[in-house]
Scaffold this active site. Structure first.
Site, mmCIF file in Angstrom:
data_model
loop_
_atom_site.group_PDB
_atom_site.id
_atom_site.type_symbol
_atom_site.label_atom_id
_atom_site.label_comp_id
_atom_site.label_asym_id
_atom_site.label_seq_id
_atom_site.Cartn_x
_atom_site.Cartn_y
_atom_site.Cartn_z
ATOM 1 N N ARG A 1 25.896 19.983 55.352
ATOM 2 C CA ARG A 1 25.246 21.378 54.444
ATOM 3 C C ARG A 1 26.092 22.200 53.888
ATOM 4 N NH1 ARG A 1 19.555 22.942 54.766
ATOM 5 N NH2 ARG A 1 19.620 24.975 53.801
ATOM 6 N N ASN B 1 16.084 37.392 46.800
ATOM 7 C CA ASN B 1 14.830 36.490 47.158
ATOM 8 C C ASN B 1 13.538 36.954 47.236
ATOM 9 O OD1 ASN B 1 13.701 33.958 47.951
ATOM 10 N ND2 ASN B 1 14.393 34.301 50.030
ATOM 11 N N HIS C 1 9.898 36.843 49.077
ATOM 12 C CA HIS C 1 9.262 36.358 50.228
ATOM 13 C C HIS C 1 7.727 36.755 50.208
ATOM 14 C CE1 HIS C 1 8.684 35.283 54.379
ATOM 15 N NE2 HIS C 1 8.391 36.266 54.688
ATOM 16 N N GLY D 1 20.968 35.981 57.182
ATOM 17 C CA GLY D 1 19.692 35.888 58.031
ATOM 18 C C GLY D 1 18.416 35.112 57.354
ATOM 19 N N ASP E 1 15.502 36.091 55.675
ATOM 20 C CA ASP E 1 14.435 37.025 54.948
ATOM 21 C C ASP E 1 14.779 38.454 55.749
ATOM 22 O OD1 ASP E 1 12.830 35.250 53.512
ATOM 23 O OD2 ASP E 1 11.673 34.550 55.032
HETATM 24 C C1 GRF Z 1 6.174 32.355 46.470
HETATM 25 O O1 GRF Z 1 5.004 32.782 47.166
HETATM 26 C C2 GRF Z 1 7.347 32.561 47.263
HETATM 27 O O2 GRF Z 1 7.563 33.846 47.584
HETATM 28 C C3 GRF Z 1 7.193 31.338 48.593
HETATM 29 O O3 GRF Z 1 6.604 30.218 47.761
HETATM 30 C C4 GRF Z 1 5.952 30.640 46.756
HETATM 31 C C5 GRF Z 1 6.525 30.036 45.404
HETATM 32 O O4 GRF Z 1 5.589 30.274 44.364
HETATM 33 N N1 GRF Z 1 8.530 31.287 49.128
HETATM 34 P P1 GRF Z 1 5.797 29.440 42.956
HETATM 35 O O5 GRF Z 1 6.915 28.199 43.156
HETATM 36 O O6 GRF Z 1 6.905 30.533 42.236
HETATM 37 O O7 GRF Z 1 4.769 29.280 42.332
#
Ligand code: GRF
Length: 197
Positions: free
Chosen positions: A64, A104, A106, A140, A142
């Site tokens: 990884r 990021n 979420h 971590g 999120d």
């Molecule tokens: C979003 O809701 C993101 O937060 C989650 O997956 C979705 C991705 O959507 N992790 P997209 O690929 O931008 O349409």
């Protein structure tokens, strides 16, 4: 501001950024799009917009940390001011988030429901309000300092798919608004508190 956007799927968040950055007054441009897999709509969106792409698949590397290094090097070739993980379904290592500022998005109101099942866990728990969170990536899941959040109602008869789609509408608007403000006004972090401007 130079943005490198990372995607793993449909890329609707990426598309919202591509659309916003078409206006020079937005203050940022998407200089490259990276992915952890081939053949996804997110990469096709980048190609249609004439944005360079790169793919680094975890399974092509012995460990990884080798993938982390390859990802960080690929991102680094585009000299980003900010890396935007927008539906990128891999945890990244410090080689990446320690080298470039990285946000990021979420699909839940952190710190509730971290991980891969944010909308499903919100439904199962029975909350009446959920939403989306933009945060600075740390080690971590999120857990990083929160840059912005948007609240979205849960309807009584929601399915996971319907709820996630409603969250994504708010999520895209929040992402575009917040990244634009970060680009135009800058940001600072004190403890867990992030301030724009
Ligand atoms: C979003 O809701 C993101 O937060 C989650 O997956 C979705 C991705 O959507 N992790 P997209 O690929 O931008 O349409």
């Amino acid at each position: 501001m130079r943005l490198v956007v990372l995607v793993s799927g449909s890329g609707t968040n990426l598309q919202a950024l591509l659309d916003a950055t078409a206006d020079p007054a937005y203050g940022a441009q998407v200089v490259a799009v990276g992915a952890d897999r081939d053949g996804i709509e997110g990469l096709a969106r980048a190609e249609r917009a004439g944005v360079p792409t790169f793919v680094r698949r975890v399974k092509d590397y012995p460990a990884r940390e080798d993938w982390d290094r390859a990802m960080a090097d690929a991102v680094g070739q585009h000299s980003p001011d900010l890396v935007v993980s927008a539906g990128f379904m891999k945890l990244v290592g410090e080689r990446l988030f320690g080298r470039f500022p990285m946000v990021n998005t979420h699909p839940a109101l952190c710190p509730a429901f971290p991980g891969m099942r944010g909308p499903a866990e919100a439904l199962e728990y029975g909350v009446k309000v959920t939403g989306a969170t933009l945060f600075l990536v740390d080690e971590g899941v999120d857990t990083g300092p929160i840059v912005a959040q948007v609240a979205v109602p849960v309807e009584d008869h929601d399915t996971e798919a319907a709820l996630h789609e409603r969250i994504k509408v708010g999520e895209r608007a929040m992402l575009v608004d917040t990244v634009g403000r970060m680009a135009r006004e800058g940001w600072s972090v004190e403890g867990r508190r992030v301030r724009i401007g």
